[in-house]
Design a protein around this motif. Structure first.
Motif, PDB file in Angstrom:
ATOM      1  N   VAL A 231       3.662  17.101  -0.482  1.00 57.08           N
ATOM      2  CA  VAL A 231       3.412  17.264   0.986  1.00 57.08           C
ATOM      3  C   VAL A 231       4.187  16.357   1.615  1.00 57.08           C
ATOM      4  O   VAL A 231       4.646  16.761   2.632  1.00 57.08           O
ATOM      5  N   ASP A 232       4.210  14.973   1.213  1.00 56.71           N
ATOM      6  CA  ASP A 232       4.921  13.902   1.991  1.00 56.71           C
ATOM      7  C   ASP A 232       5.056  12.768   1.075  1.00 56.71           C
ATOM      8  O   ASP A 232       4.403  12.174   0.687  1.00 56.71           O
ATOM      9  N   GLN A 233       6.324  12.450   0.731  1.00 59.81           N
ATOM     10  CA  GLN A 233       6.695  11.523  -0.214  1.00 59.81           C
ATOM     11  C   GLN A 233       6.524  10.133   0.556  1.00 59.81           C
ATOM     12  O   GLN A 233       6.253   9.342  -0.159  1.00 59.81           O
ATOM     13  N   GLY A 234       6.212  10.037   1.837  1.00 59.48           N
ATOM     14  CA  GLY A 234       5.906   8.855   2.568  1.00 59.48           C
ATOM     15  C   GLY A 234       4.365   8.344   2.171  1.00 59.48           C
ATOM     16  O   GLY A 234       3.953   7.331   2.311  1.00 59.48           O
ATOM     17  N   ILE A 235       3.810   9.315   1.496  1.00 60.30           N
ATOM     18  CA  ILE A 235       2.370   9.087   0.883  1.00 60.30           C
ATOM     19  C   ILE A 235       2.274   8.070  -0.395  1.00 60.30           C
ATOM     20  O   ILE A 235       1.578   7.174  -0.801  1.00 60.30           O
ATOM     21  N   ILE A 236       3.780   7.901  -1.096  1.00 66.89           N
ATOM     22  CA  ILE A 236       3.682   7.163  -2.355  1.00 66.89           C
ATOM     23  C   ILE A 236       3.305   5.510  -1.895  1.00 66.89           C
ATOM     24  O   ILE A 236       2.930   4.985  -2.590  1.00 66.89           O
ATOM     25  N   PRO A 237       4.045   5.175  -0.726  1.00 69.27           N
ATOM     26  CA  PRO A 237       3.861   3.712  -0.646  1.00 69.27           C
ATOM     27  C   PRO A 237       2.424   3.371  -0.289  1.00 69.27           C
ATOM     28  O   PRO A 237       1.990   2.202  -0.576  1.00 69.27           O
ATOM     29  N   ILE A 238       1.631   4.369   0.161  1.00 69.11           N
ATOM     30  CA  ILE A 238       0.147   4.174   0.563  1.00 69.11           C
ATOM     31  C   ILE A 238      -0.444   4.240  -0.813  1.00 69.11           C
ATOM     32  O   ILE A 238      -1.325   3.260  -1.060  1.00 69.11           O
ATOM     33  N   LEU A 239      -0.118   5.032  -1.511  1.00 67.99           N
ATOM     34  CA  LEU A 239      -0.665   5.024  -3.170  1.00 67.99           C
ATOM     35  C   LEU A 239      -0.547   3.667  -3.722  1.00 67.99           C
ATOM     36  O   LEU A 239      -1.304   3.082  -4.650  1.00 67.99           O
TER      37      LEU A 239
ATOM     38  N   MET B 282      -2.636   2.126  -6.957  1.00 66.50           N
ATOM     39  CA  MET B 282      -2.540   3.195  -7.762  1.00 66.50           C
ATOM     40  C   MET B 282      -0.991   3.401  -8.155  1.00 66.50           C
ATOM     41  O   MET B 282      -0.313   4.224  -7.511  1.00 66.50           O
ATOM     42  N   HIS B 283      -0.901   2.793  -9.167  1.00 66.40           N
ATOM     43  CA  HIS B 283       0.906   2.825  -9.844  1.00 66.40           C
ATOM     44  C   HIS B 283       1.102   3.824 -10.530  1.00 66.40           C
ATOM     45  O   HIS B 283       2.072   3.903 -11.257  1.00 66.40           O
ATOM     46  N   CYS B 284       0.395   4.948 -10.904  1.00 70.11           N
ATOM     47  CA  CYS B 284       0.459   5.967 -11.788  1.00 70.11           C
ATOM     48  C   CYS B 284       1.155   7.007 -11.079  1.00 70.11           C
ATOM     49  O   CYS B 284       1.113   8.368 -11.634  1.00 70.11           O
ATOM     50  N   VAL B 285       1.707   6.983 -10.103  1.00 69.69           N
ATOM     51  CA  VAL B 285       2.156   8.081  -9.240  1.00 69.69           C
ATOM     52  C   VAL B 285       3.138   8.749 -10.061  1.00 69.69           C
ATOM     53  O   VAL B 285       3.209  10.004  -9.997  1.00 69.69           O
TER      54      VAL B 285
ATOM     55  N   GLY C 181     -11.333   2.268  -9.472  1.00 73.22           N
ATOM     56  CA  GLY C 181     -12.172   1.554  -8.721  1.00 73.22           C
ATOM     57  C   GLY C 181     -12.157   1.706  -7.130  1.00 73.22           C
ATOM     58  O   GLY C 181     -12.422   0.583  -6.419  1.00 73.22           O
ATOM     59  N   MET C 182     -11.537   2.681  -6.623  1.00 74.25           N
ATOM     60  CA  MET C 182     -11.104   2.387  -5.235  1.00 74.25           C
ATOM     61  C   MET C 182     -12.085   3.616  -4.382  1.00 74.25           C
ATOM     62  O   MET C 182     -12.893   4.233  -5.037  1.00 74.25           O
ATOM     63  N   ASP C 183     -12.155   3.101  -3.092  1.00 74.71           N
ATOM     64  CA  ASP C 183     -13.188   3.911  -2.160  1.00 74.71           C
ATOM     65  C   ASP C 183     -12.458   5.212  -1.826  1.00 74.71           C
ATOM     66  O   ASP C 183     -11.175   5.176  -1.075  1.00 74.71           O
ATOM     67  N   ILE C 184     -12.720   6.314  -2.101  1.00 79.79           N
ATOM     68  CA  ILE C 184     -11.935   7.490  -2.063  1.00 79.79           C
ATOM     69  C   ILE C 184     -11.711   8.089  -0.494  1.00 79.79           C
ATOM     70  O   ILE C 184     -10.717   8.346  -0.056  1.00 79.79           O
ATOM     71  N   ASP C 185     -12.785   7.657   0.296  1.00 80.18           N
ATOM     72  CA  ASP C 185     -12.762   8.031   1.553  1.00 80.18           C
ATOM     73  C   ASP C 185     -11.736   7.041   2.533  1.00 80.18           C
ATOM     74  O   ASP C 185     -11.257   7.548   3.142  1.00 80.18           O
ATOM     75  N   ASP C 186     -11.952   5.662   2.079  1.00 82.68           N
ATOM     76  CA  ASP C 186     -10.720   4.796   2.795  1.00 82.68           C
ATOM     77  C   ASP C 186      -9.343   5.197   2.346  1.00 82.68           C
ATOM     78  O   ASP C 186      -8.625   5.498   3.135  1.00 82.68           O
ATOM     79  N   LEU C 187      -9.267   5.499   1.244  1.00 82.00           N
ATOM     80  CA  LEU C 187      -7.643   5.968   0.699  1.00 82.00           C
ATOM     81  C   LEU C 187      -7.182   7.499   1.413  1.00 82.00           C
ATOM     82  O   LEU C 187      -6.110   7.151   1.872  1.00 82.00           O
ATOM     83  N   MET C 188      -8.212   8.362   1.468  1.00 78.80           N
ATOM     84  CA  MET C 188      -8.067   9.652   2.025  1.00 78.80           C
ATOM     85  C   MET C 188      -7.785   9.257   3.621  1.00 78.80           C
ATOM     86  O   MET C 188      -6.858  10.142   4.194  1.00 78.80           O
ATOM     87  N   GLY C 189      -8.535   8.535   4.151  1.00 79.94           N
ATOM     88  CA  GLY C 189      -8.431   7.998   5.497  1.00 79.94           C
ATOM     89  C   GLY C 189      -6.884   7.384   5.989  1.00 79.94           C
ATOM     90  O   GLY C 189      -6.297   7.992   6.874  1.00 79.94           O
ATOM     91  N   LYS C 190      -6.506   6.680   4.984  1.00 78.95           N
ATOM     92  CA  LYS C 190      -5.106   6.356   5.244  1.00 78.95           C
ATOM     93  C   LYS C 190      -4.126   7.015   4.927  1.00 78.95           C
ATOM     94  O   LYS C 190      -3.070   7.376   5.821  1.00 78.95           O
ATOM     95  N   ILE C 191      -4.181   7.922   4.155  1.00 79.41           N
ATOM     96  CA  ILE C 191      -3.134   9.294   3.911  1.00 79.41           C
ATOM     97  C   ILE C 191      -3.131   9.830   4.923  1.00 79.41           C
ATOM     98  O   ILE C 191      -2.258  10.311   5.422  1.00 79.41           O
ATOM     99  N   ASN C 192      -4.316  10.500   5.439  1.00 80.94           N
ATOM    100  CA  ASN C 192      -4.308  11.529   6.508  1.00 80.94           C
ATOM    101  C   ASN C 192      -3.823  10.851   7.857  1.00 80.94           C
ATOM    102  O   ASN C 192      -3.249  11.643   8.703  1.00 80.94           O
TER     103      ASN C 192
END
Length: 67
Positions: free
Chosen positions: A16-24, A29-32, A50-61
């Motif tokens: 969708v957007d390679q700009g998401i890689i640095p967020i991961l 999440m180094h398994c990109v 062990g991450m909060d999925i809602d927090d991570l999705m919030g940052k990505i979106n």
């Protein structure tokens, strides 16, 4: 505007957007580029790491909304 959901495969999210890689990576999440990224959902990976999925999705979106 694209939006990421927790049931999306990591490889699809990066497509969708390679700009998401640095967020991961910043989230630890180094398994990109690993084989798991081809079949693991964002929610599954967040659970394993062990991450909060809602927090991570919030940052990505938020990143996608700012494009």
């Amino acid at each position: 505007m694209a939006k990421v959901t927790k049931d999306m495969i990591i490889a699809d999210i990066i497509a969708v957007d390679q700009g998401i890689i640095p967020i991961l990576l910043e989230a630890g999440m180094h398994c990109v580029g690993c084989p798991s990224a081809q079949g693991e959902t964002l929610e599954e990976a967040a659970f394993v790491h062990g991450m909060d999925i809602d927090d991570l999705m919030g940052k990505i979106n938020a990143h996608l909304e700012g494009k």
